[in-house]
Design a protein around this motif. Structure first.
Motif, PDB file in Angstrom:
ATOM      1  N   ALA A 108      11.693  15.221 -36.088  1.00  0.00           N
ATOM      2  CA  ALA A 108      10.936  16.651 -36.223  1.00  0.00           C
ATOM      3  C   ALA A 108      11.770  17.333 -35.291  1.00  0.00           C
ATOM      4  O   ALA A 108      12.557  17.102 -34.319  1.00  0.00           O
ATOM      5  N   MET A 109      11.572  18.800 -35.660  1.00  0.00           N
ATOM      6  CA  MET A 109      12.620  19.753 -34.928  1.00  0.00           C
ATOM      7  C   MET A 109      11.531  20.918 -34.568  1.00  0.00           C
ATOM      8  O   MET A 109      10.774  21.418 -35.343  1.00  0.00           O
ATOM      9  N   THR A 111      14.860  18.260 -30.875  1.00  0.00           N
ATOM     10  CA  THR A 111      14.670  17.423 -32.043  1.00  0.00           C
ATOM     11  C   THR A 111      14.091  15.798 -31.617  1.00  0.00           C
ATOM     12  O   THR A 111      14.811  15.335 -30.569  1.00  0.00           O
ATOM     13  N   ALA A 112      13.407  15.360 -32.317  1.00  0.00           N
ATOM     14  CA  ALA A 112      12.944  14.026 -31.926  1.00  0.00           C
ATOM     15  C   ALA A 112      12.876  13.210 -32.963  1.00  0.00           C
ATOM     16  O   ALA A 112      12.588  13.514 -34.239  1.00  0.00           O
ATOM     17  N   LYS A 129       5.959  13.589 -30.740  1.00  0.00           N
ATOM     18  CA  LYS A 129       7.072  13.577 -29.652  1.00  0.00           C
ATOM     19  C   LYS A 129       7.705  14.850 -29.357  1.00  0.00           C
ATOM     20  O   LYS A 129       7.736  15.211 -28.221  1.00  0.00           O
ATOM     21  N   VAL A 130       8.109  15.551 -30.366  1.00  0.00           N
ATOM     22  CA  VAL A 130       8.802  16.846 -30.359  1.00  0.00           C
ATOM     23  C   VAL A 130       7.791  18.160 -29.709  1.00  0.00           C
ATOM     24  O   VAL A 130       8.255  18.562 -28.792  1.00  0.00           O
ATOM     25  N   LEU A 131       6.247  17.925 -30.080  1.00  0.00           N
ATOM     26  CA  LEU A 131       5.726  19.001 -29.706  1.00  0.00           C
ATOM     27  C   LEU A 131       4.988  18.563 -28.114  1.00  0.00           C
ATOM     28  O   LEU A 131       5.188  19.526 -27.484  1.00  0.00           O
ATOM     29  N   LYS A 132       5.049  17.444 -27.978  1.00  0.00           N
ATOM     30  CA  LYS A 132       4.790  17.030 -26.503  1.00  0.00           C
ATOM     31  C   LYS A 132       5.906  17.308 -25.549  1.00  0.00           C
ATOM     32  O   LYS A 132       5.616  17.975 -24.482  1.00  0.00           O
ATOM     33  N   ALA A 133       6.963  17.088 -25.970  1.00  0.00           N
ATOM     34  CA  ALA A 133       8.222  17.618 -25.074  1.00  0.00           C
ATOM     35  C   ALA A 133       8.279  19.107 -24.922  1.00  0.00           C
ATOM     36  O   ALA A 133       8.427  19.537 -23.793  1.00  0.00           O
ATOM     37  N   ARG A 134       8.018  19.717 -26.035  1.00  0.00           N
ATOM     38  CA  ARG A 134       7.726  21.311 -25.970  1.00  0.00           C
ATOM     39  C   ARG A 134       7.014  21.627 -25.155  1.00  0.00           C
ATOM     40  O   ARG A 134       7.265  22.637 -24.163  1.00  0.00           O
TER      41      ARG A 134
END
Ligand code: AMP
Length: 383
Positions: A310-311, A355-356, A367-372
């Motif tokens: 996911a990006m 990107t995750a 993962k990618v939304l949590k990172a953002r």
């Protein structure tokens, strides 16, 4: 078929992030990389061997640029026809001017898709306020009026819910040539990024699933959560698009998927696309290396996925309270950061992306939304 071998020079017209990532792929493979753009500070220039500064309409300067590269590609399609023609007289231009000519004008694009028997929303050409009404009536409402030329990320569009909206919508877009399209109640927005080589070989990255915020791409999942029959159909549509336009390079087909499982082509982008950024980590060959291989006459690389992915785009809004907490976002080791070297973050401006990789697209999205989120919120508030 001419091969532009590593060591030779590749050029890109345009100085943004797509040019930068293309240039990074070119430099990795030992090419000299030359940028043409209005200044030498943009994302692509920062990693280029050379920047030739000039306006896209300055044909003498464009000729100078074309004279010092062995192949020239683009990072956006709204290049004046005269510019592409001036360049083509002096060097190899890929994709060719005909592809740009078709893709830079929504009416020409949709007409081409229809002529190739590809599915599109019902549409009509609009040249006047009176015609806006008659076309809306004929095609049906609700609909969207879009400027035929130079629209992107939802700019140059107005919704038409009822007949009385049609003429004001046309005027609000500046009274220029427009396309009126039936509004599609889609279930999902999807895209296929694909490449076609000089030898006619075709390779695609499978179906991506996209969600937008304020008309700007926000999140891409790979693969899309659809049936394999839908994915195959989208890939086949994409193959027909690239073959019918005789594309040499990378092209993205954006589509709507309706609740009935129907796919309708919305838009073509004859270059690497934001939804394909995750291919840098998630596929054996990134869309940028693939663009290079295609335009240089090299064999295409494998597009096999390494993982689901996911990006998430990083817009300037994330900088509102100072520099984001990049280290926090990278606490998850399968998350990767890309920043484009842009100074002056503004709301809505694409500054970078994350990107995750994971074993499913949903897990990757999580993962990618949590990172953002962790870029702007303390981790204790997210966990
Ligand atoms: P475009 O610039 O054509 O890619 O449009 C930007 C966004 O507007 C699309 O990603 C859709 O979310 C929406 N949109 C454009 N055309 C239509 C349509 N005919 N029906 C429904 N939504 C649309």
């Amino acid at each position: 078929m001419t091969l532009i071998a590593p060591g030779r020079s590749v050029g890109v017209l345009g100085n943004g992030q797509l040019g930068r990532m293309f240039g990074l792929a070119a430099r990795t493979m030992g090419y000299r990389f030359v940028v043409y753009g209005p200044d030498a500070k943009g994302p692509a220039s920062q990693i280029a061997d050379q920047t030739i500064i000039g306006a896209y309409e300055d044909l003498d300067r464009v000729r100078e640029f074309a004279g010092c590269v062995d192949v020239l590609s683009f990072e956006f399609e709204n290049v004046p026809a005269a510019t592409a023609a001036a360049a083509e007289a002096l060097t190899r231009v890929r994709p060719g001017p005909r592809v740009l000519h078709t893709c830079q004008h929504r009416l020409r694009e949709k007409t081409h898709l229809l002529s190739a028997s590809l599915p599109v929303a019902a549409f009509g050409a609009v040249q006047s306020a009176v015609e806006a009404e008659s076309v809306a009536e004929r095609v049906g409402m609700p609909g969207v009026l879009k400027t035929a030329a130079s629209g992107y990320d939802g700019k140059g569009q107005a919704k038409v819910l009822q007949l009385e909206d049609a003429a004001p919508a046309f005027e609000s877009l500046g009274g220029v040539e427009c396309i009126y399209e039936r509004f599609i109640e889609f279930e999902r927005e999807v895209s296929v990024v694909a490449a076609r080589g000089e030898d006619g070989r075709f390779a695609h990255y499978g179906l991506f699933e996209n969600s937008h915020q304020n008309h700007i791409l926000d999140l891409t999942r790979s693969p899309a959560r659809v049936s394999s029959a839908t994915a195959r159909r989208a890939e086949e549509i994409t193959r027909v698009v690239l073959e019918s336009l005789e594309v040499v390079g990378v092209l993205c087909v954006e589509m709507f998927l309706t609740g009935d499982g129907e796919l309708l082509v919305n838009e073509l982008a004859p270059r690497p696309h934001n939804s394909g950024h995750l291919s840098i980590e998630a596929h054996e060959t990134s869309q940028f290396e693939q663009q290079l291989r295609a335009v240089a006459g090299l064999p295409l690389g494998s597009t096999a996925p390494r993982a689901a992915a996911a990006m998430a785009n990083l817009l300037g809004d994330l900088w509102a309270n100072g520099s984001p907490r990049f280290a926090d976002a990278l606490r998850e080791p399968a998350v990767h950061l890309h920043l484009y070297g842009k100074t002056g973050p503004k709301p809505g401006r694409k500054m970078g992306h994350l990107t995750a990789l994971a074993s499913t697209p949903d897990e990757a999205a999580e993962k990618v939304l949590k990172a953002r989120e962790s870029l702007v919120l303390p981790l204790s508030e997210i966990e």
